[in-house]
Structure formats: structure tokens, C-alpha cells
Design an enzyme around this catalytic site. Structure first.
Site, PDB file in Angstrom:
ATOM      1  N   LEU A  45     -35.128 -30.679  24.409  1.00 13.64           N
ATOM      2  CA  LEU A  45     -34.711 -29.670  25.388  1.00 13.64           C
ATOM      3  C   LEU A  45     -35.881 -28.765  25.734  1.00 13.64           C
ATOM      4  CD1 LEU A  45     -32.564 -27.999  26.966  1.00 13.64           C
ATOM      5  CD2 LEU A  45     -32.151 -26.750  24.830  1.00 13.64           C
ATOM      6  N   SER A  46     -36.111 -28.544  27.022  1.00 13.79           N
ATOM      7  CA  SER A  46     -37.115 -27.591  27.500  1.00 13.79           C
ATOM      8  C   SER A  46     -38.501 -27.974  26.963  1.00 13.79           C
ATOM      9  CB  SER A  46     -36.694 -26.174  27.098  1.00 13.79           C
ATOM     10  OG  SER A  46     -37.475 -25.197  27.738  1.00 13.79           O
ATOM     11  N   ALA A  47     -39.136 -27.114  26.171  1.00 16.02           N
ATOM     12  CA  ALA A  47     -40.420 -27.482  25.583  1.00 16.02           C
ATOM     13  C   ALA A  47     -40.286 -28.749  24.748  1.00 16.02           C
ATOM     14  CB  ALA A  47     -40.956 -26.341  24.728  1.00 16.02           C
ATOM     15  N   HIS A  74     -34.472 -33.301  28.626  1.00 10.22           N
ATOM     16  CA  HIS A  74     -33.464 -32.350  29.123  1.00 10.22           C
ATOM     17  C   HIS A  74     -34.158 -31.043  29.484  1.00 10.22           C
ATOM     18  CE1 HIS A  74     -29.816 -30.225  29.790  1.00 10.22           C
ATOM     19  NE2 HIS A  74     -29.039 -31.065  29.142  1.00 10.22           N
TER      20      HIS A  74
END
Length: 375
Positions: A211-213, A235
């Protein structure tokens, strides 16, 4: 001679060691509420019965121990430091702490081993948390352990410590953390190989998502180790190689990916992104899909619009070959923000409104094996 531990404390230690923190916490609280009289545990210490009327006796011994355990359980003090909410573990399963060390340093992780392991070897999913998150938080929010139990998979959650990044973000934007066998990629690959060596995992069914980073780092890992991971889940993340430092990372997050992207070796990839994401620009999802499909000719693009049972609309774009083998699957969630779609509110940065990113990612992963190619 060593004093034998009372049965309740022995059971608490067993549950904690097995990673069953929810059950251990419940047992601690049950004994505290019951005055710690059962199983030989008392709350009044060696001076029982000798306090003057109206005075409060000092609590000592095992009673204090249990209260300390209860406080640690509530604050996420078991397992990795600051590990977030307790994650329930069914009988026969475990959620344990481990670590890997290499030339680039050391990283801890949590490993979920399902009770459902009748068919071996098991697929392995590597889950990379987002900034400010932890393995337990990410496990609770994504619900991936429950799906691993349903489908019979191992799940490992590497932990990024604040010593490596103040916000506990994976450093996907630094040149040394975007290269094979260097920096954080070497540590994540090392964790993956350690699990493959020590557990009944299937080396042809190893997958990585984040997720994200963590999503950006997962994309880096897929590009750097196409011989290790059979598919990738990104994601709310970013494509590979669009940043080289913090300023360029923030520029990509706010403005989106540039028109020209560095080439990467194609690897099956599933992408989730909310079209109202204010942290990572949504066009980064398009860029991830474009990057992994750029070198493959003849792909057919199919667009499917749908809704979840709760009315959340989404668009699913499939990039597949003539044999209907899917190289990339991109989900755009209408009205979605910077959260894990379909996640549980017991974890941070989740949107229970769906669609269920964890289930869809696992479904996508299990259709791919290492060595298969899309023509």
C-alpha cells in the site's frame, strides 16, 4: 528448585508464543476480572489477610505481572515494538516474529502460517505496509490472514522501522533502494528467500503487494526480482524509477507520473487506486499499468464497470493476450481515497466500502506461476 508456573500463566505464555494475542489478552482480562483466584493466582501477594481495615493492600507478584501483560496487549506491546492492534489467530495457525540480516542491515517481520496447510507446498504472499503502519496493523486492516487461511497460504509482513524512515515508509524513491541486491530490495528478497528455505512454500507461487510507499516498493521488487516473484499487487502506489530523492518523490505523488517511464521487464500486476486519492495522484495507477505492459505487443484491453454490494462503483481494466492470460488488471475505485479498499476498520488507512482488494489480489495472484509468460 524452580517454582512451577500456575496453569493460567503457562497458558498465557503458550498463546503469546504462538502469536494468538487475542486469546492471550482475553485470558489475562478474565483472570484479572475474577480476582486472579483461579489456577493458583492471587492478587494480594504474600501479605494476604494482614492489611489493616480500610487500607489498600499493595499488589505484588503474579497479579502485577498479569496487569503488565494486559497493558502491553492493549498498547500493542507484544511482538514487534509498536505493532498495533492484536490479530486473532485460529487454532492450529501461528503469527510469529522473525528477522533477516544482510549486508544492507536487518529487518523484522511477522509470518502467518495457516492451520489450513493440508496441501503443500503453500503459496507465499509478501505484504508491504504503508507509511506509519506496522505488520500487525497492516494484517488487521487488509484481512489477508483470513484469506490465507481460506486458501492455504503463507503471508509475511516485513517491518520498516522508524530508524530507516521517520514515518516508517519504504524508501522506494532512493536510487540505492530501487536496485537488485542493494538496500531495501536486498532485505525484502532476503526475507522472502528465508521463508522459502525454512517453510513449505512453493517457489513458483511467490507474490508481493503493498500500500502506498509499500505499493511503490512492491513494484520495485517485481522489476528487480522477476525470477523470485510471480506477480505483484500495487495499491495506491507508483511506478518504478520515477523518483530519485524526496523532492522528486513528492512531485510524482502530487502531480502524477511523467509521460516517459523507464522500461521494466513485464510481470503480472494488479493495481488498485481510488480516483479521489489526494496523497498519491491517481494517474500513477495508469502509469504502473503502462509500465508493465509497454514491452508486450498484441495485448487486448477490456473495460468492465461494476458495483460492490454496497453500491460503490469501480472500473476494472484488463490487459490480456490472445489466450486470455492477463498481464495487468487495473481497478479504479470511484470515490475512493488513499486507503486499502475493502479493508477492516480494525486497521489504519482502510475503506470497508470495497471492493475487496485483498480477495481480488489473491485471486489474481493464484492464477500466475513463476516461469509462465504472456505472449
Amino acid at each position: 528448585m524452580l517454582r512451577k508456573l500456575p496453569p493460567a500463566l503457562t497458558e498465557i505464555a503458550r498463546l503469546t508464543g504462538a502469536g494468538k494475542l487475542g486469546e492471550a489478552t482475553a485470558l489475562i482480562q478474565r483472570h484479572l476480572q475474577g480476582g486472579l483466584q483461579g489456577d493458583g493466582l492471587r492478587d494480594d501477594g504474600p501479605a494476604a489477610g494482614r492489611a489493616a481495615p480500610g487500607t489498600r493492600q499493595r499488589r505484588t507478584g503474579l497479579g502485577d505481572t498479569l496487569r503488565d501483560l494486559a497493558a502491553r496487549a492493549k498498547s500493542g506491546g507484544f511482538g514487534l515494538p509498536g505493532n498495533g492492534p492484536a490479530v486473532s489467530v485460529p487454532d492450529g495457525a501461528s503469527f510469529t516474529t522473525g528477522s533477516y540480516s544482510g549486508p544492507a542491515g536487518t529487518r523484522g517481520y511477522k509470518l502467518y502460517i495457516p492451520a489450513n496447510r493440508n496441501v503443500q507446498p503453500l503459496p507465499l504472499i509478501v505484504m508491504l505496509h504503508g507509511c506509519t503502519q506496522s505488520p500487525d496493523d497492516f494484517a488487521a486492516g487488509t484481512g489477508m490472514n483470513a484469506l490465507a487461511e481460506e486458501f492455504g497460504c503463507l503471508v509475511v509482513y516485513p517491518e520498516q522501522p522508524s530508524s530507516a524512515n521517520p514515518q516508517k515508509c519504504w524508501n522506494w524513491f532512493r536510487p540505492e533502494d530501487q536496485r537488485r541486491d542493494q538496500g531495501e530490495p536486498s532485505l525484502l528478497a532476503g526475507i522472502t528467500r528465508q521463508i522459502l528455505r525454512d517453510h513449505p512454500a512453493d517457489p513458483t507461487r511467490v507474490y508481493i503487494a503493498g500500500l502506498s510507499a509499500g505499493g511503490a516498493a512492491a513494484a520495485v521488487m517485481g522489476a528487480a526480482y522477476p525470477d523470485l516473484y510471480a506477480a505483484v499487487g500495487v495499491h495506491s502506489g507508483l511506478p518504478v524509477g520515477i523518483a530519485a530523492d524526496v523532492p522528486s518523490a513528492f512531485a510524482a505523488m502530487r502531480q502524477g507520473a511523467p509521460a516517459t517511464l523507464p522500461p521494466v521487464r513485464p510481470i503480472p500486476t494488479i493495481v488498485f487506486h481510488g480516483d479521489q486519492d489526494r496523497t498519491v495522484h491517481p494517474n500513477n495507477a495508469d502509469a504502473v499499468a503502462a509500465q508493465v505492459t509497454a514491452s508486450v505487443s498484441g495485448l487486448r484491453v477490456t473495460v468492465q464497470d461494476g458495483q460492490t454490494g454496497g453500491g460503490r462503483a469501480y472500473r476494472r481494466t484488463l490487459h490480456s493476450d490472445a489466450a486470455d492470460r492477463i498481464l495487468c488488471e487495473r481497478w479504479t475505485v470511484l470515490g475512493g481515497g488513499h486507503t486499502w479498499m475493502g479493508g477492516s476498520p480494525s486497521g489504519s488507512h482502510t475503506d470497508p466500502g470495497g471492493p475487496d482488494a485483498s480477495r481480488e489480489m489473491l485471486r489474481f495472484f493464484l492464477t500466475h506461476r513463476l516461469g509462465e509468460s504472456v505472449s
